[in-house]
Motif scaffolding. Structure first.
Motif, PDB file in Angstrom:
ATOM      1  N   PHE A 388     -16.528   5.813  17.970  1.00  0.00           N
ATOM      2  CA  PHE A 388     -15.173   5.487  18.390  1.00  0.00           C
ATOM      3  C   PHE A 388     -14.184   6.280  17.547  1.00  0.00           C
ATOM      4  O   PHE A 388     -14.498   6.685  16.424  1.00  0.00           O
ATOM      5  N   VAL A 389     -13.000   6.492  18.091  1.00  0.00           N
ATOM      6  CA  VAL A 389     -11.966   7.192  17.346  1.00  0.00           C
ATOM      7  C   VAL A 389     -10.674   6.389  17.445  1.00  0.00           C
ATOM      8  O   VAL A 389     -10.356   5.821  18.489  1.00  0.00           O
ATOM      9  N   ALA A 390      -9.935   6.302  16.337  1.00  0.00           N
ATOM     10  CA  ALA A 390      -8.659   5.600  16.292  1.00  0.00           C
ATOM     11  C   ALA A 390      -7.575   6.570  15.862  1.00  0.00           C
ATOM     12  O   ALA A 390      -7.790   7.402  14.988  1.00  0.00           O
ATOM     13  N   VAL A 391      -6.391   6.457  16.481  1.00  0.00           N
ATOM     14  CA  VAL A 391      -5.288   7.351  16.181  1.00  0.00           C
ATOM     15  C   VAL A 391      -4.045   6.513  15.916  1.00  0.00           C
ATOM     16  O   VAL A 391      -3.773   5.553  16.625  1.00  0.00           O
ATOM     17  N   GLY A 392      -3.282   6.853  14.885  1.00  0.00           N
ATOM     18  CA  GLY A 392      -2.064   6.107  14.626  1.00  0.00           C
ATOM     19  C   GLY A 392      -1.175   6.805  13.628  1.00  0.00           C
ATOM     20  O   GLY A 392      -1.486   7.891  13.140  1.00  0.00           O
ATOM     21  N   SER A 393      -0.053   6.189  13.323  1.00  0.00           N
ATOM     22  CA  SER A 393       0.898   6.737  12.378  1.00  0.00           C
ATOM     23  C   SER A 393       0.868   5.921  11.099  1.00  0.00           C
ATOM     24  O   SER A 393       1.030   4.713  11.122  1.00  0.00           O
ATOM     25  N   ALA A 394       0.628   6.584   9.980  1.00  0.00           N
ATOM     26  CA  ALA A 394       0.569   5.883   8.699  1.00  0.00           C
ATOM     27  C   ALA A 394       1.944   5.757   8.057  1.00  0.00           C
ATOM     28  O   ALA A 394       2.078   5.160   7.002  1.00  0.00           O
ATOM     29  N   VAL A 395       2.955   6.344   8.667  1.00  0.00           N
ATOM     30  CA  VAL A 395       4.292   6.293   8.079  1.00  0.00           C
ATOM     31  C   VAL A 395       4.809   4.857   8.054  1.00  0.00           C
ATOM     32  O   VAL A 395       5.369   4.397   7.072  1.00  0.00           O
TER      33      VAL A 395
END
Length: 418
Positions: A388-395
């Protein structure tokens, strides 16, 4: 940590399907529940009489899709085959809308709802669940004129809330609320809507507000659950819909979906509008603006392909996985990409993180590929695994608290050999 609602200028269309093609887009929709490694085809606990199949159960015609339930002896407990749709794309909060036509036969149970997808550890929690509508028709205490709705809560932890804040006079209040429309809802098409905020859910029918209740999208421990996928399904029978029998002679029956749209509050003046897509019954974004723990303009990349450099995983070896993404974004942030190796029980056995972050400029309006190393644990047992792959913004979202915005399951399950 919250995106202030004052920044929002309108609704941005994040997802839409008008079902105008000749076949169901399998990159957009799955036809089974996410449970049992994405293969669950019925809820035994509900006593339903159908199993979800791909045997003429998803028919596109005249610009809409029919989920078809028909008599077909599957096994001793299931004498119907039917259709289900589960969105690949996942969401946190916003406005959800679909125009549908529900079946009329006694014993049918069409539904439009949201359920939690995998979280950052590959786990699935239930509750939470939001039922935009259930139109179970048993002919007596649940009929085609009623709209059942609400948020499923854990009665022991009581973390989700669930208290009714406001209701139309035609809402029958009790353990399970329903709206009494006063007309046969199966006779024509109707538009069902959900406004989902971090603290409340509001249900709409043909642009009319039906009810608002408190609701928190958290697991039983009170932590933010995985994002929601959209579900449509046509169940048959069980203790609710089939309580007074099933009208066998009326089958096949169809649950028709003209379109589905998902919009989220946005500050992007070029993409934000008063209406959600072509909708004529969208809640006013000024009146219904809200703050969210997930930025309203956070990019939501879509994964549409994944490929292993080796067809087989070997313990203590490193292989590579190439993920292909497609996205349009409205932020100037960079994005983290996490990769998970998950076993057949849904447990994460390995995790990797791409570095540095991928800047937004590489995502906007184009397809990109990200290749990530996958270090296979030395003590990994032989068996079937998924990536699985997860994508997001750490800001604005701490990496350790990150939840899957989109997860892709490889089209095959590579065996692990020693």
């Amino acid at each position: 940590m919250h995106a202030p609602s004052a920044r929002a200028v309108g609704w941005e269309l994040m997802f839409e399907d008008e079902f105008t093609g000749s076949a169901l887009d399998r990159q957009v929709w799955s036809t089974r529940y996410i449970y049992d490694n994405d293969q669950n085809d019925t809820f035994a606990a509900n006593g339903e009489r159908q199993r979800y199949r791909d045997n003429g159960n998803h028919v596109l015609r005249d610009g809409h899709i029919d989920l078809v339930a028909k008599r077909a002896k599957v096994d001793a407990e299931h004498e119907f085959e039917s259709g289900l749709l589960r969105s690949a794309q996942t969401f946190y909060y916003g406005y959800f809308e679909a125009r549908v036509k529900t079946p009329s036969a006694k014993g049918t149970w069409p539904a439009f709802w949201l359920a939690a997808d995998r979280d950052r550890d590959g786990d699935i929690q239930h509750p939470p669940e939001i039922d935009i509508f259930d139109n179970a028709n048993n002919g007596k205490d649940s009929t085609s004129s009623m709209v059942w709705f609400g948020g499923v809560v854990d009665k022991q932890s009581k973390k989700q809330g669930g208290e009714l804040v406001w209701a139309d006079p035609a809402v029958n209040k009790g353990e399970y609320e329903y709206y009494q429309s006063g007309k046969d809802l199966t006779a024509d098409w109707h538009v069902y809507g959900l406004l989902w905020t971090p603290t409340e859910i509001t249900l709409w029918l043909d642009g009319k507000r039906i009810a608002t209740r408190k609701y928190s999208w958290v697991d039983n421990a009170g932590q933010l659950a995985g994002p929601a996928h959209v579900l449509f399904n046509l169940a048959v029978g069980g203790p609710w819909a089939g309580r007074f029998g099933i009208d066998d002679k009326a089958f096949p029956q169809t649950f028709s979906i003209d379109y589905v749209r998902v919009c989220q509050l946005s500050s992007n003046k070029k993409k934000a509008h008063k209406a959600c897509g072509k909708s004529t019954v969208t809640p006013d974004p000024d009146t219904h603006a809200f703050s969210s723990p997930v930025p309203g303009d956070l990019a939501r990349p879509q994964v549409f392909a994944a490929k292993l450099s080796k067809g087989t995983l070997y313990p203590a070896e490193t292989t590579e996985v190439t993920h292909k993404f497609s996205s349009s974004v409205s932020t100037k942030q960079a994005h983290d990409v996490y990769q998970y190796l998950v076993d057949s029980k849904g447990q994460t056995v390995a995790r990797s993180h791409v570095s540095p972050k991928i800047p937004t400029t590489q995502w906007a309006g184009r397809n990109i590929a990200v290749t990530m190393p996958l270090e296979v644990p030395a003590d990994l047992d032989a068996g079937t695994y998924k990536v699985f792959v997860a994508v997001g913004s750490a800001v604005e979202w701490d990496p350790e608290g990150k939840t899957f915005l989109k997860a892709i399951t490889l089209q095959y399950s590579p065996s692990v050999k020693k």
